[in-house]
Design a protein around this motif. Structure first.
Motif, PDB file in Angstrom:
ATOM      1  N   SER A  42      -2.689   0.653   6.472  1.00  0.00           N
ATOM      2  CA  SER A  42      -3.077   0.844   4.985  1.00  0.00           C
ATOM      3  C   SER A  42      -4.471   1.242   4.792  1.00  0.00           C
ATOM      4  O   SER A  42      -4.810   1.861   3.834  1.00  0.00           O
ATOM      5  CB  SER A  42      -2.849  -0.553   4.443  1.00  0.00           C
ATOM      6  OG  SER A  42      -1.496  -1.128   4.605  1.00  0.00           O
ATOM      7  N   ASN A  82       2.318   1.878  -3.478  1.00  0.00           N
ATOM      8  CA  ASN A  82       1.325   2.233  -4.317  1.00  0.00           C
ATOM      9  C   ASN A  82       1.183   3.862  -4.016  1.00  0.00           C
ATOM     10  O   ASN A  82       0.932   4.433  -4.972  1.00  0.00           O
ATOM     11  CB  ASN A  82      -0.087   1.612  -3.989  1.00  0.00           C
ATOM     12  CG  ASN A  82      -0.117   0.151  -4.701  1.00  0.00           C
ATOM     13  OD1 ASN A  82       0.826   0.052  -5.508  1.00  0.00           O
ATOM     14  ND2 ASN A  82      -1.061  -0.569  -4.193  1.00  0.00           N
ATOM     15  N   TRP A  83       1.296   4.345  -2.790  1.00  0.00           N
ATOM     16  CA  TRP A  83       0.877   5.424  -2.210  1.00  0.00           C
ATOM     17  C   TRP A  83       2.020   6.600  -2.900  1.00  0.00           C
ATOM     18  O   TRP A  83       1.863   7.560  -3.462  1.00  0.00           O
ATOM     19  CB  TRP A  83       0.616   5.793  -0.823  1.00  0.00           C
ATOM     20  CG  TRP A  83       0.501   7.352  -0.393  1.00  0.00           C
ATOM     21  CD1 TRP A  83      -0.755   8.050  -0.294  1.00  0.00           C
ATOM     22  CD2 TRP A  83       1.614   8.114   0.072  1.00  0.00           C
ATOM     23  NE1 TRP A  83      -0.561   9.169   0.307  1.00  0.00           N
ATOM     24  CE2 TRP A  83       0.824   9.348   0.485  1.00  0.00           C
ATOM     25  CE3 TRP A  83       2.944   8.114   0.285  1.00  0.00           C
ATOM     26  CZ2 TRP A  83       1.507  10.568   0.906  1.00  0.00           C
ATOM     27  CZ3 TRP A  83       3.711   9.186   0.599  1.00  0.00           C
ATOM     28  CH2 TRP A  83       2.758  10.428   0.722  1.00  0.00           C
ATOM     29  N   ASP A 120      -6.879  -6.892  -0.378  1.00  0.00           N
ATOM     30  CA  ASP A 120      -5.999  -6.549   0.910  1.00  0.00           C
ATOM     31  C   ASP A 120      -6.976  -6.107   1.813  1.00  0.00           C
ATOM     32  O   ASP A 120      -7.060  -6.287   2.929  1.00  0.00           O
ATOM     33  CB  ASP A 120      -4.840  -5.723   0.550  1.00  0.00           C
ATOM     34  CG  ASP A 120      -3.729  -6.533   0.070  1.00  0.00           C
ATOM     35  OD1 ASP A 120      -3.863  -7.738  -0.038  1.00  0.00           O
ATOM     36  OD2 ASP A 120      -2.976  -5.649  -0.746  1.00  0.00           O
ATOM     37  N   LEU A 146      -4.796   0.824  -2.085  1.00  0.00           N
ATOM     38  CA  LEU A 146      -4.998  -0.269  -1.343  1.00  0.00           C
ATOM     39  C   LEU A 146      -5.614  -1.318  -2.178  1.00  0.00           C
ATOM     40  O   LEU A 146      -6.740  -1.123  -2.784  1.00  0.00           O
ATOM     41  CB  LEU A 146      -5.648  -0.147   0.075  1.00  0.00           C
ATOM     42  CG  LEU A 146      -5.944  -1.145   0.659  1.00  0.00           C
ATOM     43  CD1 LEU A 146      -4.887  -2.061   1.358  1.00  0.00           C
ATOM     44  CD2 LEU A 146      -7.214  -0.998   2.151  1.00  0.00           C
ATOM     45  N   THR A 173       0.972  -1.271   0.072  1.00  0.00           N
ATOM     46  CA  THR A 173       0.049  -0.031   0.120  1.00  0.00           C
ATOM     47  C   THR A 173       0.901   1.248   0.075  1.00  0.00           C
ATOM     48  O   THR A 173       0.559   2.264  -0.824  1.00  0.00           O
ATOM     49  CB  THR A 173      -0.769  -0.086   1.404  1.00  0.00           C
ATOM     50  OG1 THR A 173      -1.790  -1.206   1.147  1.00  0.00           O
ATOM     51  CG2 THR A 173      -2.024   1.187   1.294  1.00  0.00           C
ATOM     52  N   TYR A 206      -5.574   4.477   2.572  1.00  0.00           N
ATOM     53  CA  TYR A 206      -6.506   4.756   1.483  1.00  0.00           C
ATOM     54  C   TYR A 206      -7.757   5.500   1.996  1.00  0.00           C
ATOM     55  O   TYR A 206      -7.947   6.504   0.942  1.00  0.00           O
ATOM     56  CB  TYR A 206      -7.253   3.522   1.376  1.00  0.00           C
ATOM     57  CG  TYR A 206      -8.242   3.178   0.311  1.00  0.00           C
ATOM     58  CD1 TYR A 206      -8.073   3.738  -1.177  1.00  0.00           C
ATOM     59  CD2 TYR A 206      -9.708   3.106   0.431  1.00  0.00           C
ATOM     60  CE1 TYR A 206      -9.097   3.591  -1.995  1.00  0.00           C
ATOM     61  CE2 TYR A 206     -10.664   2.989  -0.296  1.00  0.00           C
ATOM     62  CZ  TYR A 206     -10.307   3.289  -1.762  1.00  0.00           C
ATOM     63  OH  TYR A 206     -11.192   3.553  -2.620  1.00  0.00           O
TER      64      TYR A 206
END
Length: 535
Positions: A225, A26-27, A215, A211, A23, A229
């Motif tokens: 996480s 990804n952020w 998950d 996220l 996560t 999100y």
């Protein structure tokens, strides 16, 4: 059915760590989207300080000063990371605990995750708290959520979100009607529920899917996480400018440029845009061609007619290859290949081998990047050189680069694989393919003199002679074809080729009769006769 069976503490610990790393990565990648950078491994890709400094520039909106863009020595990396940490702690006032420059360079994952979390708190949550220091960020978010979705009892930021109802209620609270059926979600379908809602949130509210849906549906989901999100909704709630998805930018850019050009033309003719609506109405086919032209024009240095021809022909070639794959069809080449899904399916067909697992529902930029990376890796392993083809260009929808990639696949799988001997270099492969195809044609039809794929094909005689040579008697009257009946001649021959030789219609008769048709399109169509010849 629970999302995951009962697990031991060690398994649960491993799960939340995996989810948190994924996560946070990804952020970071979402923040770096605008600068064309991607982080795949937090322990390695932040270690020289470059991505960390770029991330800081994006988040703070301020320059970081000079640093080493390509550090190679430990000292250069230490200087970059030291600059980043000074800016984070002193200029930005972010409190970090127990992490030193060496921890980032050596890739201490636990401490790096702690640093990223401090940045998420500082830039995504604390601004929404408006100076409220009495509550923790977690408690503030829970209170905010309870106000937004009073119909749903929020007790925690982990298991309450497993079945999709909470996130569905939240999305619907922003714009009633976006997810009206959240109350009826089946708890057994948590992953599917969440995937649906996250897609709506990404497209309609521009909330990035940092996220993964599977998950959030995991009973061992990491609390930080989930907070990461959900904090993206705080940005929307504060009504600050949103970072739009790549697809959104491309759609809006094309739409605005088309409207502006039409309005300018209307003003130049002394008309108002409104008063010219009737004159500008087009058939759906005409409008489709106009839209395609706008996409071609926006890429500077691109020949309009050449790329328009290739776009249509190459799309038909892909669709022919994918004819056995259910519900997969290319309509907008650059857009439809940008997530890597069709590329991976196409390569499975062309190589006749299953590909590695990939994300068949790629929505996030990093998911698309991963798919395209896998696809290009397969292409390279097939021995195809990919100079000047970058995955970022494919994901961002560059028509020119996408056409170049597909042309390389056509050259390799439809023409060059049939040539014996030493493999040509990347710079020479088109010339070799062109020469091979011409020699093959001349050997088949010695009565016709054809020296290129740009002239000699527009009256239908050459293609008629080829069809009759491949299967004698199919088109015996090709010598009597009249040039003024070119379209009719070609339509007749192409129909015979499709019905009798299974040669797909990758060109229309009208396109083939155009003496200025792009040579790559002619080669793509004629290469299909090679397939018949090899059988």
């Amino acid at each position: 059915m629970s999302s995951i069976m009962e697990t031991t503490p060690s398994v649960r610990d491993a799960e939340w760590k995996r989810i948190q790393e994924k996560t946070f990565t990804n952020w970071v990648n979402f923040q770096l989207l605008g600068v064309g950078k991607e982080v795949r491994d937090l322990t390695k890709d932040l270690s020289d300080g470059v991505n960390l400094l770029l991330l800081l520039e994006v988040l703070s909106g301020q320059p970081t000063g000079k640093y080493y863009n390509h550090p190679t020595t430990y000292a250069e990396k230490m200087e970059n990371v030291g600059l980043a940490m000074r800016l984070i702690t002193i200029r930005e006032g972010i409190k970090v605990v127990n992490i030193g420059n060496g921890d980032i360079i050596s890739g201490n994952l636990k401490l790096i995750l702690g640093l990223i979390w401090s940045m998420i708190l500082h830039y995504s949550i604390i601004p929404a708290m408006e100076g409220n220091t009495e509550l923790s960020a977690e408690q503030f978010l829970v209170n905010w959520l309870r106000e937004k979705i009073s119909d749903f009892p929020i007790k925690n930021l982990t298991t309450d979100w497993n079945d999709g109802k909470a996130i569905g209620a939240l999305v619907d609270s922003f714009r009633p009607g976006l997810c009206p059926d959240w109350r009826s979600f089946d708890p057994e379908e948590g992953k599917e529920n969440i995937a649906k809602v996250m897609y709506i949130a990404d497209w309609e509210l521009k909330v990035p899917q940092v996220l993964a849906s599977e998950d959030m549906a995991n009973c061992n989901v990491d609390e930080l996480s989930v907070i990461t999100y959900l904090s993206q909704f705080l940005t929307y709630n504060r009504q600050k400018p949103q970072v739009k998805s790549i697809a959104y930018f491309r759609e809006m850019k094309n739409r605005d440029e088309v409207d502006e050009e039409k309005d300018e033309r209307a003003e130049g003719n002394g008309e108002t845009a409104e008063g010219n609506d009737e004159r500008r109405e087009d058939t759906p086919e005409k409008q489709e061609n106009k839209d395609l032209e706008e996409k071609v024009i926006e890429e500077r240095g691109v020949d309009r007619s050449e790329k328009l021809d290739q776009n249509k022909t190459f799309s038909r070639w892909i669709n022919y290859q994918l004819r056995g794959v259910k519900d997969k069809k290319v309509e907008d080449l650059a857009k439809d290949l940008s997530d890597g899904v069709i590329l991976m399916l196409l390569l499975e067909v062309l190589t006749k081998r299953p590909t590695r697992r990939f994300n068949k529902r790629a929505v996030l930029p990093n998911q698309k990047m991963e798919n395209v990376f896998l696809a290009l890796d397969i292409v390279k392993k097939e021995g195809i050189e990919l100079s000047n083809i970058d995955r970022k260009d494919i994901v961002s929808g560059s028509l020119t680069v996408t056409l170049d990639l597909i042309w390389k696949l056509i050259l390799h799988f439809s023409i060059l694989l049939g040539i014996e001997g030493e493999k040509p270099t990347a710079s020479d492969e088109e010339r070799v393919a062109n020469q091979f195809l011409l020699q093959w044609f001349q050997g088949k039809v010695p009565d016709m003199t054809i020296s290129s794929f740009t002239t000699g094909w527009s009256d239908g005689k050459a293609i008629g002679a080829l069809v009759d040579a491949v299967s004698p008697g199919l088109c015996p009257d090709w010598r009597s074809f009249l040039p003024e009946n070119a379209v009719e001649n070609i339509a007749k021959v192409m129909d015979i080729a499709e019905q009798e030789l299974n040669v797909p219609l990758l060109l229309t008769p009208e396109e083939m009769s155009n003496p200025y048709l792009d040579d790559r399109c002619v080669m793509t169509y004629l290469a299909q006769f090679l397939e018949y010849n090899r059988k």
